[in-house]
Design a protein around this motif. Structure first.
Motif, mmCIF file in Angstrom:
data_model
loop_
_atom_site.group_PDB
_atom_site.id
_atom_site.type_symbol
_atom_site.label_atom_id
_atom_site.label_comp_id
_atom_site.label_asym_id
_atom_site.label_seq_id
_atom_site.Cartn_x
_atom_site.Cartn_y
_atom_site.Cartn_z
ATOM 1 N N ASP A 555 15.190 -4.307 -16.881
ATOM 2 C CA ASP A 555 13.819 -4.773 -17.168
ATOM 3 C C ASP A 555 12.840 -3.670 -16.814
ATOM 4 O O ASP A 555 13.252 -2.603 -16.373
ATOM 5 C CB ASP A 555 13.522 -6.051 -16.371
ATOM 6 N N THR A 574 15.504 -14.933 -1.389
ATOM 7 C CA THR A 574 14.559 -14.998 -2.518
ATOM 8 C C THR A 574 13.202 -14.452 -2.092
ATOM 9 O O THR A 574 12.843 -14.539 -0.911
ATOM 10 C CB THR A 574 14.424 -16.435 -3.043
ATOM 11 N N THR A 575 12.546 -13.871 -3.014
ATOM 12 C CA THR A 575 11.171 -13.413 -2.742
ATOM 13 C C THR A 575 10.184 -14.292 -3.504
ATOM 14 O O THR A 575 8.988 -14.017 -3.530
ATOM 15 C CB THR A 575 10.989 -11.957 -3.177
ATOM 16 N N LYS A 576 10.763 -15.299 -4.146
ATOM 17 C CA LYS A 576 9.886 -16.154 -4.975
ATOM 18 C C LYS A 576 9.251 -17.246 -4.118
ATOM 19 O O LYS A 576 9.759 -17.586 -3.041
ATOM 20 C CB LYS A 576 10.704 -16.757 -6.111
ATOM 21 N N LEU A 586 21.786 -15.001 -7.940
ATOM 22 C CA LEU A 586 22.569 -13.751 -7.877
ATOM 23 C C LEU A 586 23.833 -13.940 -7.039
ATOM 24 O O LEU A 586 24.895 -13.416 -7.365
ATOM 25 C CB LEU A 586 21.720 -12.621 -7.292
HETATM 26 P P1 ADP Z 1 15.905 -16.589 -7.192
HETATM 27 O O1 ADP Z 1 15.759 -16.048 -8.529
HETATM 28 O O2 ADP Z 1 16.034 -18.017 -7.068
HETATM 29 O O3 ADP Z 1 14.986 -15.966 -6.182
HETATM 30 P P2 ADP Z 1 18.191 -14.899 -7.266
HETATM 31 O O4 ADP Z 1 19.419 -14.861 -6.451
HETATM 32 O O5 ADP Z 1 18.380 -14.958 -8.671
HETATM 33 O O6 ADP Z 1 17.333 -16.075 -6.705
HETATM 34 O O7 ADP Z 1 17.383 -13.633 -6.904
HETATM 35 C C1 ADP Z 1 17.185 -13.255 -5.594
HETATM 36 C C2 ADP Z 1 16.027 -12.273 -5.467
HETATM 37 O O8 ADP Z 1 16.390 -11.012 -6.021
HETATM 38 C C3 ADP Z 1 14.820 -12.594 -6.146
HETATM 39 O O9 ADP Z 1 14.004 -13.482 -5.381
HETATM 40 C C4 ADP Z 1 14.121 -11.278 -6.322
HETATM 41 O O10 ADP Z 1 13.404 -10.879 -5.217
HETATM 42 C C5 ADP Z 1 15.241 -10.353 -6.529
HETATM 43 N N1 ADP Z 1 15.472 -10.040 -7.929
HETATM 44 C C6 ADP Z 1 16.405 -10.586 -8.723
HETATM 45 N N2 ADP Z 1 16.357 -10.037 -9.950
HETATM 46 C C7 ADP Z 1 15.370 -9.105 -9.932
HETATM 47 C C8 ADP Z 1 14.817 -8.198 -10.905
HETATM 48 N N3 ADP Z 1 15.249 -8.134 -12.177
HETATM 49 N N4 ADP Z 1 13.792 -7.421 -10.514
HETATM 50 C C9 ADP Z 1 13.314 -7.484 -9.255
HETATM 51 N N5 ADP Z 1 13.815 -8.288 -8.296
HETATM 52 C C10 ADP Z 1 14.801 -9.119 -8.635
#
Ligand code: ADP
Length: 628
Positions: A555, A574-576, A586
């Motif tokens: 991306d 998670t950073t969300k 993930l």
């Molecule tokens: P969620 O999406 O529920 O937070 P994920 O395990 O999918 O859980 O992702 C964990 C974290 O990894 C995300 O919160 C984010 O900070 C980081 N992350 C995942 N994919 C990306 C990406 N394409 N670009 C930047 N950060 C990402």
């Protein structure tokens, strides 16, 4: 550590110690017995050797006796023969005949020389020497009287006179024979011969043994040991002493006893003579023979010292042999004891080893049981984990569905609105009898329905619990499915997709639904990262390298922070904002890919943005399509 129960070994070991003690006692007893036996046997052995010495010298004694007998008997007849010479009677008749005396003297001298006699001499009836072979010498017998000698009196009486004595004139020991000189029928004088005995002694001196000749008075008259001459061995009878004195046989003063102890040597006839220490302390084996005519006892005295040496040697050899035998027996015994000890040690070691093995086995069994319990616990935990994971996957999917619901409703509303419009149109056209246009609108409606069915099918697939088994999966189709699922979100975000599918299907090992879920998740995350961008861009690349297939999702978002790089695959990272992300996507994707022997990695692109790469094993296509 538990010790082995003391079994037989200690008893065996005690047995060895007892045996060792017994061996020492036996050895001590053996040596004592040996000493005792030696002490008892020594006198007998010595006596046997003494007897052997006697037997050995028997012949020497016989020879010496024979020689003496021979010499005496040879000489015995001489005076008788010589006395028959007429000239002797003639001289006795006319003793003052100065012409006759020298003649007879010379004749007697010649005779003595010829017969190897010491002296030949003629005496008248008074015992006065008239003529003698020694007439020329300083110690001439002529004019001397020998009436005191028994041989003179015996011969004058008409018999044969014989006597041994130390010569009163010559000082030589000699043996005398005498015979009467008969003139017609009358005895007118005596003729005597004397021979010395030194020559015999000279021959005896060659032997190691000593030979002595004793007369009836026990006086040693002859011997090859000059210092023993006239010594006495045994008591001298009173009568004998008187006779010696009256006949002037030996000088009385020289008759000293030879101090010795005499014991019989068994019943052999031999005697053992032990001289006094003052006389040298010698020990002899003595045996005796007789020269009857002279009244002599001839004895040989053989030194007995060698018997002692020989006995000691024999005893020594026997003792050594016995000792060697005993030592050999002891050595064998000792070896046996050592063997017993070794066996005991071996048994002990064996017992110890067995105990140790038992102990180890017990430990191992415990460890094994523990391990088994742990394995079971693991398996249980793993099962629990899998169950939890499956539930989480489901929860994640439902969350994704929730997220997608807005886009989905738009996706469905649009065709539905179109279907409504087309249906209305078709109705209007049918009312106007324009069937062609109406048919066209109905076809469009059908197309819309197909599209919605397709979306619904994908949603169903996504939402249901995975039942897919692992096997060959067509990667292109999976990517296509995922894109189809994400289309509403992609379109909603006005995202630009850069993806050129390779030619020909790529078959990988995996599960179709789960792989699809991974790709949906990666694309979803990419969209989330570019939420604030006006023109989000997503690049998909599908390629093969060696035996692996690689799909990367890139991306143009802010990329992964250092923290996210380290923990992105950890569950619940998670950073969300709360309610927007569970932090499981993930983590679940990572485990899914790993289950297929694949790899999911995260990195930042050099030109910005994050790149997630899925690596999977290439495989052969199946004979029939893998079931989902
Ligand atoms: P969620 O999406 O529920 O937070 P994920 O395990 O999918 O859980 O992702 C964990 C974290 O990894 C995300 O919160 C984010 O900070 C980081 N992350 C995942 N994919 C990306 C990406 N394409 N670009 C930047 N950060 C990402």
């Amino acid at each position: 550590m538990t010790r082995a129960k003391p079994a037989t070994p200690p008893t065996t070991r005690t047995g060895a110690a007892a045996q060792r003690r017994r061996l020492r006692i036996a050895l001590g007893l053996g040596v004592a017995l040996l000493v005792l036996l030696a002490a008892l046997a020594f006198p007998r052995i010595e006596r046997a050797y003494q007897e052997a010495i006697g037997d050995r010298d028997r012949a020497t004694l016989d020879l010496a006796t024979q020689i003496l007998r021979g010499a005496l008997s040879r000489t015995e007849a001489l005076p008788g023969l010589l006395a028959e010479r007429p000239i002797l009677a003639q001289l006795l008749r006319d003793p003052d005949n100065s012409g006759l005396v020298p003649f007879v003297n010379e004749q007697l001298r010649q005779t003595a020389l010829a017969l190897d006699l010491s002296d030949v001499y003629l005496m008248d009836e008074r015992g006065l020497t008239v003529a003698a072979s020694s007439y020329r010498s300083e110690r001439s017998f002529v004019g001397r009287s020998f009436t005191y000698r028994p041989y003179f009196t015996d011969a004058l009486a008409g018999g044969l006179g014989r006597f041994h004595a130390l010569g009163t004139t010559s000082g030589e020991r000699g043996y005398f024979f005498a015979a009467p000189v008969i003139d017609g029928t009358e005895i007118t004088g005596v003729l005597a011969v004397k021979f010395t005995l030194d020559a015999f002694e000279a021959t005896w001196a060659d032997s190691a043994a000593t030979i002595i000749v004793q007369d009836s008075s026990n006086v040693i008259f002859m011997s090859d040991r000059p210092e023993w001459h006239f010594r006495t061995l045994g008591p001298v009878p009173e009568v004998g002493l008187e006779a010696i004195a009256s006949t002037r046989q030996y000088p009385i003063a020289r008759l000293t006893p030879l101090p010795a102890r005499r014991t019989a040597l068994g019943d052999t006839g031999y005697d053992l003579i032990r001289l006094d220490p003052a006389e040298g302390g010698e020990v002899f084996v003595m045996q005796t023979d007789l020269v009857a005519a002279a009244g002599w006892r001839v004895s040989i005295l053989s030194p007995a010292a060698p018997a002692r040496t020989q006995a000691l040697t024999a005893l020594g050899i026997a003792a050594l042999a016995a000792l060697a035998l005993m030592l050999t027996a002891a050595a064998i015994w000792q070896r046996r004891i050592r063997l017993i000890e070794r066996l005991a040690r071996q048994e002990e070691d064996q017992a110890r080893l067995e105990a140790r093995v038992r102990e180890r086995t017990r430990d191992l069994n415990t460890a094994n049981a523990q391990l088994r319990a742990e394995v079971e616990e693991r398996a249980r935990t793993e099962g629990q984990l899998r169950k939890t994971q499956a539930e989480l996957v489901q929860a994640g999917k439902l969350a994704a569905l929730g997220q997608m619901s807005a886009a989905l409703s738009h996706e469905f509303n649009q065709p539905l609105a179109a279907v409504k419009a087309y249906a209305d149109n078709a109705e209007a056209f049918l009312g106007l009898g324009r069937t062609d246009e109406a048919g066209e609108n109905i076809r469009l409606i059908s197309g819309m329905a197909d599209r919605m069915a397709s979306i619904s099918k994908h949603l169903r697939n996504f939402a249901r619990r995975p039942m897919d088994r692992t096997g060959p999966v067509p990667m292109l189709a999976v990517v296509e499915d995922a894109l189809e699922l994400m289309r509403p979100r992609l379109q909603g975000a006005r995202a630009q997709l850069d993806y050129t599918p390779p030619e020909g299907e790529i078959w990988v090992t995996g599960g179709r639904v789960r792989l699809q879920q991974v790709i949906v998740n990666l694309i979803g995350n990419a969209l989330d990262a570019m939420e604030r961008r006006d023109a989000p861009e997503i690049a998909l690349a599908l390629e093969t390298e060696g035996a692996r297939c690689r799909l990367s999702v890139r991306d143009r978002g802010p990329g992964l922070s250092e923290e996210a790089l380290a923990q992105a695959f950890d569950p619940f990272f998670t950073t969300k904002a709360p309610g927007q992300g569970l932090g499981l996507g993930l983590s679940i994707s990572y485990n899914i890919v790993r289950d297929f022997n694949g790899r999911l990695t995260a990195a930042n692109h050099a030109e910005g943005g994050a790149v997630f790469t899925v690596e999977l094993d290439l495989t052969d296509p199946p004979s029939e399509m893998a079931a989902e």
